[in-house]
Design a protein around this motif. Structure first.
Motif, PDB file in Angstrom:
ATOM      1  N   LYS A  47       0.822  -1.211   0.000  1.00  0.00           N
ATOM      2  CA  LYS A  47       0.000   0.000   0.000  1.00  0.00           C
ATOM      3  C   LYS A  47       0.856   1.262   0.000  1.00  0.00           C
ATOM      4  N   GLU A  48       1.943   1.235   0.765  1.00  0.00           N
ATOM      5  CA  GLU A  48       2.844   2.388   0.799  1.00  0.00           C
ATOM      6  C   GLU A  48       3.447   2.643  -0.574  1.00  0.00           C
ATOM      7  N   GLY A  49       3.792   1.552  -1.255  1.00  0.00           N
ATOM      8  CA  GLY A  49       4.382   1.677  -2.590  1.00  0.00           C
ATOM      9  C   GLY A  49       3.430   2.319  -3.577  1.00  0.00           C
ATOM     10  N   LEU A  50       2.140   1.978  -3.487  1.00  0.00           N
ATOM     11  CA  LEU A  50       1.147   2.561  -4.387  1.00  0.00           C
ATOM     12  C   LEU A  50       1.025   4.066  -4.179  1.00  0.00           C
ATOM     13  N   LYS A  51       1.169   4.497  -2.931  1.00  0.00           N
ATOM     14  CA  LYS A  51       1.055   5.921  -2.620  1.00  0.00           C
ATOM     15  C   LYS A  51       2.318   6.690  -2.997  1.00  0.00           C
ATOM     16  N   GLU A  52       3.458   6.026  -2.870  1.00  0.00           N
ATOM     17  CA  GLU A  52       4.729   6.705  -3.105  1.00  0.00           C
ATOM     18  C   GLU A  52       5.043   6.874  -4.588  1.00  0.00           C
ATOM     19  N   LYS A  53       4.639   5.892  -5.401  1.00  0.00           N
ATOM     20  CA  LYS A  53       5.009   5.928  -6.826  1.00  0.00           C
ATOM     21  C   LYS A  53       3.771   5.754  -7.700  1.00  0.00           C
ATOM     22  N   PRO A  54       3.350   6.836  -8.411  1.00  0.00           N
ATOM     23  CA  PRO A  54       2.143   6.769  -9.237  1.00  0.00           C
ATOM     24  C   PRO A  54       2.145   5.629 -10.249  1.00  0.00           C
ATOM     25  N   PHE A  55       3.312   5.294 -10.805  1.00  0.00           N
ATOM     26  CA  PHE A  55       3.355   4.242 -11.824  1.00  0.00           C
ATOM     27  C   PHE A  55       3.017   2.870 -11.236  1.00  0.00           C
TER      28      PHE A  55
END
Length: 274
Positions: A82-90
């Motif tokens: 979930k953190e990754g989805l928020k940090e990087k739009p791609f």
């Protein structure tokens, strides 16, 4: 089929695959005008040409999507998905495309025979073209959206994916349906078009893989095959560039009018000369 006919079909496929006027409808019309039988094998080859066009146009985004997907999978094992989805739009865009791809895949598998039956009636094609025009007309009348990738919900992606699935019907433009669904969902105009084009990649690739076995059964010279493939590729690339410019600077209503005119004309001709 000769080289000129192959080029004409390639040009039609290339332009209408990405312009919101339905490639399937136009291939039905043009093959009928040229006196050619419907040929799944050659249609598949033309779709491969448009696939190369969209991959070539968005290759930087595609590389980023692939690397983001791998990174996102690793995030799952690290407990940081979930953190990754928020940090990087791609990373989020990658999973939005996955969700958007599912409906068309399921509808294509479960309703293949029903959709194929629609190709047997030109009246259906004309009717669905009118529907495409109505979708474009409605999309141009909603309040302009401002959603960027960070703001798109997975529900939005699912709605756009369902629109792509419905577009398996001849006369329902895939790009017209998905762009309209994107605009209805509040995406900004450029993102709605870009998401539509990126979403077309797995859809076209999936359809091509399913029908790949038919390509070898097509009896034509190598020159005819190359001519069709290249014309679909070149004009598909130009169509992407043109539509992105139009949706940014102008209105899609010209395509709505075109769909209405062609759809009504086809229905009238079919009724007068069944």
């Amino acid at each position: 089929m000769d080289i000129i006919q192959a080029i004409i079909l390639g040009v039609i496929q290339g332009l209408t695959e990405f312009l919101p006027v339905s490639s399937s409808a136009h291939l039905v019309f043009i093959t009928d005008i040229l006196g050619l039988p419907q040929n799944v094998a050659f249609d598949t080859l033309l779709h491969l040409g448009t696939l190369v066009a969209v991959v070539g146009y968005f290759w930087r985004d595609i590389v980023e999507i692939i690397t983001s997907f791998i990174s996102s999978i690793m995030d799952i094992f690290r407990g940081k998905f979930k953190e990754g989805l928020k940090e990087k739009p791609f990373k989020k865009l990658t999973w939005l495309l996955v969700v958007g791809t599912i409906p068309a895949g399921l509808m294509g598998i479960l309703l293949q025979k029903q959709f194929e039956a629609l190709f047997n009636s030109v009246i259906y094609v004309g009717f669905f073209l009118i529907i495409t025009g109505l979708l474009l007309w409605g999309a141009e009348r909603v309040k302009p959206g401002e959603k960027d990738v960070e703001d798109i919900s997975f529900k939005n992606a699912l709605v756009i994916g369902i629109a792509q699935g419905i577009a398996i019907a001849p006369g329902i433009s895939r790009s017209g349906a998905t762009i309209s669904a994107g605009l209805f969902s509040g995406l900004n105009r450029e993102l709605a078009a870009k998401f539509s084009f990126l979403l077309s990649i797995p859809a076209i690739l999936g359809a091509a893989l399913v029908q790949a076995k038919d390509i070898t059964s097509f009896d034509a010279s190598t020159a005819v095959l190359i001519a069709g493939f290249l014309s679909a590729l070149i004009f598909g690339y130009l169509a992407i560039k043109l539509l992105l410019k139009i949706i940014k600077e102008r209105t899609l209503m010209i395509f709505a009018y075109y769909c209405w005119i062609v759809g009504i004309t086809v229905i009238i001709i079919s009724l007068v000369h069944p």
